[in-house]
Design a protein around this motif. Structure first.
Motif, PDB file in Angstrom:
ATOM      1  N   VAL A   1       0.372   3.873   2.881  1.00  0.00           N
ATOM      2  CA  VAL A   1       0.970   3.536   4.180  1.00  0.00           C
ATOM      3  C   VAL A   1       2.465   3.806   4.136  1.00  0.00           C
ATOM      4  O   VAL A   1       3.035   4.346   5.089  1.00  0.00           O
TER       5      VAL A   1
ATOM      6  N   ARG B   1       2.936   7.561   4.358  1.00  0.00           N
ATOM      7  CA  ARG B   1       2.712   8.031   5.719  1.00  0.00           C
ATOM      8  C   ARG B   1       3.881   7.677   6.627  1.00  0.00           C
ATOM      9  O   ARG B   1       4.390   8.524   7.363  1.00  0.00           O
ATOM     10  N   ASN B   2       4.329   6.430   6.555  1.00  0.00           N
ATOM     11  CA  ASN B   2       5.428   6.004   7.420  1.00  0.00           C
ATOM     12  C   ASN B   2       6.702   6.775   7.111  1.00  0.00           C
ATOM     13  O   ASN B   2       7.455   7.136   8.015  1.00  0.00           O
TER      14      ASN B   2
ATOM     15  N   ASN C   1       0.847  -1.169   0.000  1.00  0.00           N
ATOM     16  CA  ASN C   1       0.000   0.000   0.000  1.00  0.00           C
ATOM     17  C   ASN C   1       0.895   1.236   0.000  1.00  0.00           C
ATOM     18  O   ASN C   1       1.600   1.507   0.965  1.00  0.00           O
TER      19      ASN C   1
END
Length: 131
Positions: free
Chosen positions: A62, A65-66, A59
């Motif tokens: 994700v 974001r990380n 994804n």
């Protein structure tokens, strides 16, 4: 005399060997259980389906974001360290200065993630005309 040498050796071997042996035992039990289940199905006349390993696409949201959050965390740690070392207010409050900068930059990281992704379509959603 022999105990002084034997105790550290046993301790070191236990620290490294015990988790490896435990993992191997658990893996072998899982493989054995899967094999027994397949054999039971075959004995009943049921052909078990071959379950290929599914390749999942990571994804990207994700990962984005990380990445942003970890970069903000790193910047917060560096800024907190620099503030506690080189600013006069950081002499007595090193912990609080560092903690506040970490939390602040994590907040900034989440805001950046929100701003980057707010106009991106979500997974599973397609642009539908007329909406």
């Amino acid at each position: 005399m022999m105990e002084d040498v034997l105790i550290p050796i046993v301790a070191i071997i236990s620290i490294f060997a015990l988790p490896v042996v435990t993992a191997l035992v658990l893996i072998l039990r899982k493989l054995n259980a899967d094999h027994n289940e397949r054999m039971a199905l075959i004995n009943q006349g049921i052909i078990p389906p071959n379950e290929p390993k599914k390749k999942t696409n990571p994804n990207r949201m994700v990962s984005l974001r990380n990445g942003i959050i970890l970069a903000a965390l790193g910047i917060g740690i560096i800024v907190g360290f620099l503030c506690s070392q080189y600013l006069v207010i950081g002499d007595e409050n090193k912990f609080w200065i560092t903690s506040a900068s970490i939390v602040s930059f994590l907040g900034v990281g989440y805001l950046v993630y929100f701003l980057v992704t707010r106009n991106m379509p979500r997974e599973g959603e397609e642009d539908q005309p007329g909406e």
